[in-house]
Design an enzyme around this catalytic site. Sequence first.
Site, PDB file in Angstrom:
ATOM      1  N   ALA A 183     -17.511  11.591  39.044  1.00  0.00           N
ATOM      2  CA  ALA A 183     -18.637  10.689  39.262  1.00  0.00           C
ATOM      3  C   ALA A 183     -18.776  10.528  40.770  1.00  0.00           C
ATOM      4  O   ALA A 183     -17.810  10.711  41.514  1.00  0.00           O
ATOM      5  CB  ALA A 183     -18.350   9.352  38.596  1.00  0.00           C
ATOM      6  N   GLY A 214     -14.919  12.368  36.196  1.00  0.00           N
ATOM      7  CA  GLY A 214     -16.076  12.532  35.321  1.00  0.00           C
ATOM      8  C   GLY A 214     -16.426  13.989  35.078  1.00  0.00           C
ATOM      9  O   GLY A 214     -17.020  14.328  34.051  1.00  0.00           O
ATOM     10  N   GLU A 233     -14.239  15.025  32.309  1.00  0.00           N
ATOM     11  CA  GLU A 233     -14.722  14.326  31.102  1.00  0.00           C
ATOM     12  C   GLU A 233     -16.019  14.943  30.583  1.00  0.00           C
ATOM     13  O   GLU A 233     -16.221  15.066  29.379  1.00  0.00           O
ATOM     14  CB  GLU A 233     -14.909  12.845  31.437  1.00  0.00           C
ATOM     15  CG  GLU A 233     -13.587  12.189  31.786  1.00  0.00           C
ATOM     16  CD  GLU A 233     -13.739  10.792  32.356  1.00  0.00           C
ATOM     17  OE1 GLU A 233     -14.387  10.643  33.412  1.00  0.00           O
ATOM     18  OE2 GLU A 233     -13.223   9.854  31.751  1.00  0.00           O
ATOM     19  N   GLU A 259      -8.696   9.321  38.777  1.00  0.00           N
ATOM     20  CA  GLU A 259      -9.320   8.006  39.007  1.00  0.00           C
ATOM     21  C   GLU A 259      -8.313   6.948  39.438  1.00  0.00           C
ATOM     22  O   GLU A 259      -8.629   6.020  40.171  1.00  0.00           O
ATOM     23  CB  GLU A 259     -10.031   7.522  37.730  1.00  0.00           C
ATOM     24  CG  GLU A 259     -11.296   8.296  37.373  1.00  0.00           C
ATOM     25  CD  GLU A 259     -11.062   9.452  36.409  1.00  0.00           C
ATOM     26  OE1 GLU A 259      -9.928   9.978  36.358  1.00  0.00           O
ATOM     27  OE2 GLU A 259     -12.033   9.821  35.708  1.00  0.00           O
TER      28      GLU A 259
HETATM   29  C1  HXC Z   1     -18.910  11.994  45.936  1.00  0.00           C
HETATM   30  C2  HXC Z   1     -17.768  13.860  46.607  1.00  0.00           C
HETATM   31  C3  HXC Z   1     -16.940  13.802  45.471  1.00  0.00           C
HETATM   32  C4  HXC Z   1     -17.181  12.750  44.528  1.00  0.00           C
HETATM   33  C5  HXC Z   1     -16.326  15.483  46.653  1.00  0.00           C
HETATM   34  N1  HXC Z   1     -17.350  14.926  47.305  1.00  0.00           N
HETATM   35  N2  HXC Z   1     -16.045  14.818  45.526  1.00  0.00           N
HETATM   36  N3  HXC Z   1     -18.745  12.974  46.837  1.00  0.00           N
HETATM   37  N4  HXC Z   1     -18.170  11.875  44.826  1.00  0.00           N
HETATM   38  N5  HXC Z   1     -16.475  12.615  43.407  1.00  0.00           N
HETATM   39  C6  HXC Z   1     -17.948  15.365  48.575  1.00  0.00           C
HETATM   40  C7  HXC Z   1     -17.060  15.026  49.760  1.00  0.00           C
HETATM   41  O1  HXC Z   1     -17.248  13.689  50.159  1.00  0.00           O
HETATM   42  C8  HXC Z   1     -17.577  16.011  50.788  1.00  0.00           C
HETATM   43  O2  HXC Z   1     -18.805  15.568  51.319  1.00  0.00           O
HETATM   44  C9  HXC Z   1     -17.888  17.230  49.963  1.00  0.00           C
HETATM   45  O3  HXC Z   1     -18.051  16.773  48.612  1.00  0.00           O
HETATM   46  C10 HXC Z   1     -16.775  18.270  49.979  1.00  0.00           C
HETATM   47  O4  HXC Z   1     -15.564  17.634  49.611  1.00  0.00           O
HETATM   48  P1  HXC Z   1     -14.218  17.729  50.457  1.00  0.00           P
HETATM   49  O5  HXC Z   1     -13.372  16.577  50.065  1.00  0.00           O
HETATM   50  O6  HXC Z   1     -14.506  17.887  51.907  1.00  0.00           O
HETATM   51  O7  HXC Z   1     -13.599  19.103  49.917  1.00  0.00           O
HETATM   52  P2  HXC Z   1     -12.061  19.509  49.811  1.00  0.00           P
HETATM   53  O8  HXC Z   1     -11.325  19.072  51.036  1.00  0.00           O
HETATM   54  O9  HXC Z   1     -12.054  20.957  49.450  1.00  0.00           O
HETATM   55  O10 HXC Z   1     -11.468  18.673  48.607  1.00  0.00           O
HETATM   56  C11 HXC Z   1     -11.954  18.895  47.283  1.00  0.00           C
HETATM   57  C12 HXC Z   1     -11.512  17.743  46.348  1.00  0.00           C
HETATM   58  C13 HXC Z   1     -11.924  16.399  46.987  1.00  0.00           C
HETATM   59  C14 HXC Z   1      -9.978  17.811  46.161  1.00  0.00           C
HETATM   60  C15 HXC Z   1     -12.172  17.983  45.006  1.00  0.00           C
HETATM   61  O11 HXC Z   1     -13.315  16.458  47.333  1.00  0.00           O
HETATM   62  C16 HXC Z   1     -11.716  15.217  46.077  1.00  0.00           C
HETATM   63  O12 HXC Z   1     -10.588  14.764  45.898  1.00  0.00           O
HETATM   64  N6  HXC Z   1     -12.823  14.684  45.528  1.00  0.00           N
HETATM   65  C17 HXC Z   1     -12.785  13.488  44.720  1.00  0.00           C
HETATM   66  C18 HXC Z   1     -12.225  13.780  43.371  1.00  0.00           C
HETATM   67  C19 HXC Z   1     -12.162  12.514  42.499  1.00  0.00           C
HETATM   68  O13 HXC Z   1     -11.475  11.541  42.864  1.00  0.00           O
HETATM   69  N7  HXC Z   1     -12.898  12.517  41.367  1.00  0.00           N
HETATM   70  C20 HXC Z   1     -12.945  11.397  40.492  1.00  0.00           C
HETATM   71  C21 HXC Z   1     -14.083  10.520  40.867  1.00  0.00           C
HETATM   72  S1  HXC Z   1     -14.107   9.044  39.885  1.00  0.00           S
HETATM   73  P3  HXC Z   1     -18.970  15.151  52.869  1.00  0.00           P
HETATM   74  O14 HXC Z   1     -20.415  14.809  52.978  1.00  0.00           O
HETATM   75  O15 HXC Z   1     -18.054  14.011  53.077  1.00  0.00           O
HETATM   76  O16 HXC Z   1     -18.565  16.387  53.613  1.00  0.00           O
HETATM   77  C22 HXC Z   1     -14.758   9.455  38.399  1.00  0.00           C
HETATM   78  C23 HXC Z   1     -14.892   8.402  37.323  1.00  0.00           C
HETATM   79  C24 HXC Z   1     -14.471   7.091  37.860  1.00  0.00           C
HETATM   80  O17 HXC Z   1     -15.129  10.545  38.149  1.00  0.00           O
HETATM   81  C25 HXC Z   1     -14.724   5.961  36.941  1.00  0.00           C
HETATM   82  C26 HXC Z   1     -14.823   4.686  37.736  1.00  0.00           C
HETATM   83  C27 HXC Z   1     -15.578   3.529  37.122  1.00  0.00           C
END
Ligand code: HXC
Length: 260
Positions: free
Chosen positions: A66, A111, A114, A134
């Site tokens: 998400a 997400g 999921e 998460e």
């Molecule tokens: C918004 C995201 C994102 C996300 C990545 N990006 N994941 N933006 N939401 N979930 C964006 C980054 O900010 C970045 O943009 C660009 O995508 C590239 O990501 P990087 O981090 O620079 O790439 P990398 O170093 O290769 O790392 C990849 C990654 C990392 C390991 C996948 O991006 C990461 O950990 N992402 C988050 C994963 C996560 O936590 N997902 C769960 C989300 S919560 P910019 O503009 O900054 O360069 C969820 C449900 C939650 O899904 C429920 C809560 C109520």
Amino acid sequence: MTYESILVEQHDAVTLITINRPQALNALNSQVLAELIAAFAAFEADPSQGCAVLTGAGDKAFAAGADIKEMADKPASDFFNEDFFAGWTSHLVKSTRKPWIAAVNGFALGGGCELAMMADFIIAADTARFGQPEIKLGVAPGMGGSQRLTRAVGKAKAMDMCLTGRMMDAAEAERSGLVSRIVPLAGLIDEALKAAQTIAAMPPMAAKVNKEMVNVAFETTLDQGLLFERRAFQILTATEDKAEGMKAFVEKRPGVWQGK
Ligand code: HXC
């Protein structure tokens, strides 16, 4: 409808839907959700389409979760009042009776994992990585991760994934029953489209019923599931496609389906 965050193409009887925000690793924001709901509804309503494939643009991510930037400042009351995340299951799972496949081409996190698990099955690229990170954001899965992942891979792996936030690679995901096949990334879409074409060429009512039967196994007792299976099987025997399928077998020719 014109889409901005997804791409939709028809390949004969298969709809290919691509989440198209590669610069954000295909993070799922509210616009992606609205467009996916519309695209799945159009797929479901189009009699020329028999199966769909969902994937992510680029070779890095299916969806990295998400959209954290969208959620960061949102008050809890909004999450509650919008029943945040409810739309995914109701539209992509409950209202989509035709089969669809997730083709996971890289990160499927939070997400994203999921969403992949909402598909009828997952075909993974050898580069795919699955995770429910998460907990590291101070939250927990919100669109099925604790429930569908546990049913798919069992308690030990689901607890491990949710509590440590670690990622599973494609080989572990296949070993654990999360994905049905692994293919090299370069061949992923071809393989998924081929599988989808195979499904789309099946008698359409039988495809829906087979899907429904397997899903019932996750919702009910064995006795009730077996009863559902027998009744649904018996109903299919009344279809024109059953008569045609068995006749075609005897006559050693392919069946021609009416969807009736
Ligand atoms: C918004 C995201 C994102 C996300 C990545 N990006 N994941 N933006 N939401 N979930 C964006 C980054 O900010 C970045 O943009 C660009 O995508 C590239 O990501 P990087 O981090 O620079 O790439 P990398 O170093 O290769 O790392 C990849 C990654 C990392 C390991 C996948 O991006 C990461 O950990 N992402 C988050 C994963 C996560 O936590 N997902 C769960 C989300 S919560 P910019 O503009 O900054 O360069 C969820 C449900 C939650 O899904 C429920 C809560 C109520």
